[in-house]
Design a protein around this motif. Structure first.
Motif, mmCIF file in Angstrom:
data_model
loop_
_atom_site.group_PDB
_atom_site.id
_atom_site.type_symbol
_atom_site.label_atom_id
_atom_site.label_comp_id
_atom_site.label_asym_id
_atom_site.label_seq_id
_atom_site.Cartn_x
_atom_site.Cartn_y
_atom_site.Cartn_z
ATOM 1 N N ILE A 171 33.839 -41.158 -79.423
ATOM 2 C CA ILE A 171 35.394 -40.772 -78.470
ATOM 3 C C ILE A 171 34.419 -39.719 -77.828
ATOM 4 N N VAL A 172 33.197 -38.989 -77.617
ATOM 5 C CA VAL A 172 33.026 -38.019 -76.815
ATOM 6 C C VAL A 172 32.782 -38.970 -75.210
ATOM 7 N N GLY B 132 33.591 -41.656 -74.511
ATOM 8 C CA GLY B 132 34.643 -42.178 -73.682
ATOM 9 C C GLY B 132 35.473 -43.282 -74.373
ATOM 10 N N ILE C 248 42.694 -47.293 -80.432
ATOM 11 C CA ILE C 248 43.146 -46.238 -79.994
ATOM 12 C C ILE C 248 44.603 -46.411 -79.463
ATOM 13 N N ASN D 291 48.487 -44.778 -81.363
ATOM 14 C CA ASN D 291 49.605 -43.997 -80.794
ATOM 15 C C ASN D 291 50.326 -44.691 -81.354
ATOM 16 N N LYS E 198 52.218 -32.739 -80.483
ATOM 17 C CA LYS E 198 51.469 -33.866 -79.813
ATOM 18 C C LYS E 198 50.334 -32.348 -79.937
ATOM 19 N N HIS E 199 49.598 -31.365 -78.793
ATOM 20 C CA HIS E 199 49.095 -30.405 -79.299
ATOM 21 C C HIS E 199 48.527 -29.838 -80.279
ATOM 22 N N PHE F 64 46.965 -32.372 -82.704
ATOM 23 C CA PHE F 64 45.735 -32.520 -81.562
ATOM 24 C C PHE F 64 44.454 -30.865 -82.437
ATOM 25 N N SER G 37 41.050 -31.353 -84.291
ATOM 26 C CA SER G 37 40.279 -29.993 -83.535
ATOM 27 C C SER G 37 39.204 -29.320 -85.155
ATOM 28 N N HIS H 229 37.393 -29.288 -77.738
ATOM 29 C CA HIS H 229 38.545 -30.348 -77.434
ATOM 30 C C HIS H 229 39.358 -31.416 -76.187
ATOM 31 N N TYR H 230 39.338 -30.528 -75.543
ATOM 32 C CA TYR H 230 40.526 -31.068 -73.935
ATOM 33 C C TYR H 230 39.497 -31.242 -73.859
ATOM 34 N N ASP I 287 36.546 -32.253 -75.153
ATOM 35 C CA ASP I 287 35.004 -33.657 -75.485
ATOM 36 C C ASP I 287 36.163 -34.552 -76.122
ATOM 37 N N PHE I 288 37.063 -34.335 -76.285
ATOM 38 C CA PHE I 288 37.605 -35.800 -76.908
ATOM 39 C C PHE I 288 38.323 -36.479 -76.093
ATOM 40 N N ALA J 74 39.202 -38.543 -73.894
ATOM 41 C CA ALA J 74 39.176 -40.044 -73.900
ATOM 42 C C ALA J 74 40.562 -40.140 -74.599
ATOM 43 N N GLN J 75 40.424 -39.508 -75.630
ATOM 44 C CA GLN J 75 41.745 -39.692 -77.398
ATOM 45 C C GLN J 75 42.256 -38.721 -76.635
ATOM 46 N N VAL J 76 42.572 -37.725 -75.984
ATOM 47 C CA VAL J 76 43.719 -37.317 -75.504
ATOM 48 C C VAL J 76 45.028 -37.481 -74.732
ATOM 49 N N THR K 115 44.874 -40.898 -73.559
ATOM 50 C CA THR K 115 45.631 -42.093 -74.184
ATOM 51 C C THR K 115 46.877 -41.580 -74.892
ATOM 52 N N LEU K 116 46.620 -40.668 -75.412
ATOM 53 C CA LEU K 116 47.953 -40.633 -76.782
ATOM 54 C C LEU K 116 48.413 -39.578 -75.654
ATOM 55 N N MET K 117 48.282 -38.799 -75.008
ATOM 56 C CA MET K 117 48.809 -38.443 -74.416
ATOM 57 C C MET K 117 50.072 -38.793 -72.508
ATOM 58 N N GLU L 49 51.462 -37.223 -69.389
ATOM 59 C CA GLU L 49 51.296 -35.982 -69.305
ATOM 60 C C GLU L 49 49.442 -35.369 -69.042
ATOM 61 N N PRO M 92 47.128 -33.042 -70.235
ATOM 62 C CA PRO M 92 46.725 -32.640 -71.135
ATOM 63 C C PRO M 92 47.034 -30.796 -71.204
#
Lengths: 204, 204
Positions: A114-115, A117, A125, A130, A155-156, A159, A163, B167-168, B170-171, B173-175, B177-179, B182, B184
């Motif tokens: 993930i880091v 990308g 994902i 999702n 969602k936060h 997360f 995290s 986290h916002y 580093d992750f 890509a994931q965040v 995609t899931l948001m 919106e 983050p």
DNA sequence: CGTGAGTTTGACCAGTTGGTCAAATCAAGG
DNA sequence: CCTTGATTTGACCAACTGGTCAAACTCACG
């Protein structure tokens, strides 16, 4: 390459050894930073022998990831709409924390991807994860609307759980250095329980 | 290799371009996954030309890291013993979150290293970071003992702040995609403010 | 405009890496 | 024990990688 029949005893043993070794190597060096030779040696095989069981480095990685993702999401799937909201969430947090303790390599492997990308993970994902997240975020929203837990962005909230729990696996090197003799996992369950209890207990 | 005198205009420009390019490349592929050629191209130079300014790939990485770590810890250093405890901590959280938004590559570069066991960082973490963390953990403990914030394990409290804010980045890509649409960072400040306020406001 | 230091590059090298292949070895059933 | 398919390996290859070097080029300054 083994034929299409039922796997022999040797095949089962070696494929398992390869995946175990690959988890070790990939999780500590990333995909690009790992070599087939490293994995082969860790599995007790020669490089050509390893490539007899898997067609390529990427095939090993993909199989590893596919197997991982499923179990990785189990704790979230287990969030029960029928349960007591606060208990359900606190239990989820502890389950996730437990996974960081028991399967840190899996966590780091995922983090590594993930880091960077998520070049090899976008599809998964975008699809499975999702759907699951939408479903559970909605459940959290329902609980909040009913006043059974405090309001917060669903969602936060998810997360933050990921995290905080995965941090103990992913940043293990840093955490252990800074904690000295103390085992991080001694106080972590208590800390996270307190955090989410204070955060979510409804203020009437 | 440029002489020991004051750097020329060209040297300043090219060294800066290289470090900027290296940040980009290293943060998205890790040290091992990045090639000197990639960095050179991203900086608009040829490989030998890049190696005219830095003696090796590792030298680039080290210089990048050294510069990074200092600014990385500034928000924590700014935690003021004289301030109002809760405000100080909430401000620290927001500063850290801001850094994740403004310098996500730096965060990912750091994360990349730690996840892989910090092979090139052990010394720094063990030295500078450890001292700073001990100092600030003690400050938190004093505030807790005085009843000015709720009790919680001080180091775990710090870990949680790092974890949640980084986290916002580093992750990302994931965040993202899931948001979906919106951003983050729209809701994150509010979410973290609420979390730590509820967590730390003293229950008399 | 000439000159010397600063800058750039093409060609090159040795080591590593993912992957192939034919030949050798092994294991189990007949 | 012998055959046949499964397993293992040493030798090899082409691509890539970090790094070197001598030659060429450019720029600031007298």
């Amino acid at each position: 390459m083994p034929a299409d029949r039922a796997p022999t005893r040797i095949q089962r043993k070696n494929r398992a050894a390869i995946l175990e070794a690959a988890l070790d190597v990939f999780s500590s060096h990333g995909f690009r930073g790992s070599t087939v030779d490293q994995i082969a040696k860790a599995a007790g095989l020669s490089k050509p022998n390893l490539l007899y069981y898997f067609p390529s480095k990427e095939a090993i990685f993909n199989e590893l990831m596919a197997g991982l993702l499923d179990t990785w999401l189990d704790p979230l799937r287990a969030l029960d709409p029928e349960g007591e909201p606060l208990d359900e969430i606190l239990a989820y947090v502890q389950r996730k924390l437990q996974m960081s303790r028991d399967f840190p390599r899996e966590s780091r492997l995922y983090a590594n991807e993930i880091v960077q990308g998520a070049p090899r993970l976008h599809d998964v994902i975008a699809a499975d994860l999702n759907v699951l997240v939408e479903e559970k975020a909605q459940l959290l929203q329902v609980w909040m609307d009913a006043g059974r837990i405090n309001r917060a962005h669903p969602k936060h909230l998810l997360f933050s759980i990921w995290s905080l729990t995965q941090h103990y696996a992913d940043f293990d090197a840093q955490v252990r250095t800074l904690m000295g003799d103390e085992d991080p996992f001694d106080a972590a369950p208590q800390y996270l329980e307190t955090l989410y209890r204070r955060m979510l207990t409804p203020i009437s």
